[in-house]
Design a protein around this motif. Structure first.
Motif, short mmCIF file in Angstrom:
data_model
loop_
_atom_site.label_atom_id
_atom_site.label_comp_id
_atom_site.label_asym_id
_atom_site.label_seq_id
_atom_site.Cartn_x
_atom_site.Cartn_y
_atom_site.Cartn_z
N ILE A 105 1.18 -0.76 -0.01
CA ILE A 105 0.26 -0.02 0.16
C ILE A 105 0.64 1.68 -0.11
O ILE A 105 2.24 1.27 0.28
CB ILE A 105 -1.01 -0.18 1.49
CG1 ILE A 105 -2.43 0.97 1.15
CG2 ILE A 105 0.01 0.19 2.23
CD1 ILE A 105 -3.06 1.05 1.79
N THR A 106 0.49 2.13 -0.92
CA THR A 106 1.96 3.46 -0.61
C THR A 106 0.39 4.33 0.19
O THR A 106 -0.13 3.70 1.01
CB THR A 106 1.37 4.44 -2.04
OG1 THR A 106 -0.43 4.93 -2.27
CG2 THR A 106 1.21 3.00 -3.13
N VAL A 107 1.56 5.39 0.99
CA VAL A 107 1.68 6.07 2.11
C VAL A 107 0.63 6.65 1.93
O VAL A 107 -0.40 7.29 2.45
CB VAL A 107 3.02 6.94 2.16
CG1 VAL A 107 4.34 6.14 2.91
CG2 VAL A 107 3.43 7.52 1.21
N GLN A 108 -0.09 7.66 0.38
CA GLN A 108 -0.94 8.06 -0.24
C GLN A 108 -2.81 7.55 -0.01
O GLN A 108 -3.44 8.30 1.14
CB GLN A 108 -0.96 8.59 -1.81
CG GLN A 108 0.39 10.02 -2.02
CD GLN A 108 1.64 8.69 -1.90
OE1 GLN A 108 1.77 8.09 -1.76
NE2 GLN A 108 2.76 9.51 -2.05
N GLU A 109 -2.04 6.10 0.43
CA GLU A 109 -3.27 5.74 0.56
C GLU A 109 -3.69 5.65 1.93
O GLU A 109 -4.77 5.80 2.45
CB GLU A 109 -3.14 3.79 -0.33
CG GLU A 109 -2.90 3.78 -1.77
CD GLU A 109 -2.79 2.72 -2.50
OE1 GLU A 109 -3.98 2.24 -3.20
OE2 GLU A 109 -1.99 1.80 -1.77
N VAL A 110 -2.01 5.22 2.52
CA VAL A 110 -2.53 5.10 4.40
C VAL A 110 -3.31 6.70 4.85
O VAL A 110 -4.37 6.41 5.53
CB VAL A 110 -1.80 4.72 4.65
CG1 VAL A 110 -1.66 5.07 5.99
CG2 VAL A 110 -1.28 3.18 4.63
#
Length: 99
Positions: free
Chosen positions: A4-9
């Motif tokens: 998962i990307t940091v943006q998604e988190v």
């Protein structure tokens, strides 16, 4: 390995979702700043603290750059846990941090 990307988190947190975040960095690193709501389980202690985790709970694993969290994610998945690696780690994190 799931990633998962940091943006998604970040987006998920901003949307009010309750995430189960595990930061596998050392205590001194976490004290410098961590994602709000994350719990610290240093990579070297992870196998000893497995009883604290629930195999039915999805976890997102965090470290400095994504290397240690990748190792932790693979280990947890092998043990039957639902773990996802946060790619880029804290170096890529642009959201709030707690100290």
């Amino acid at each position: 390995m799931k990633e998962i990307t940091v943006q998604e988190v970040q987006q998920s947190i901003e949307n009010g979702n309750k995430l189960n975040l595990i930061d596998v960095r050392e205590v001194s690193e976490v004290q410098e700043g961590h994602v709000p709501g994350s719990i610290n389980i240093p990579l070297g202690l992870l196998e000893f603290r497995l009883p604290e985790l629930d195999k039915n709970t999805p976890y997102i694993i965090i470290c400095r750059s994504g290397g240690r969290s990748g190792q932790a994610t693979e280990f947890l998945n092998y043990q039957g846990y639902n773990a996802t690696n946060m790619v880029g780690g804290m170096l890529a994190w642009e959201g709030k941090v707690e100290q």
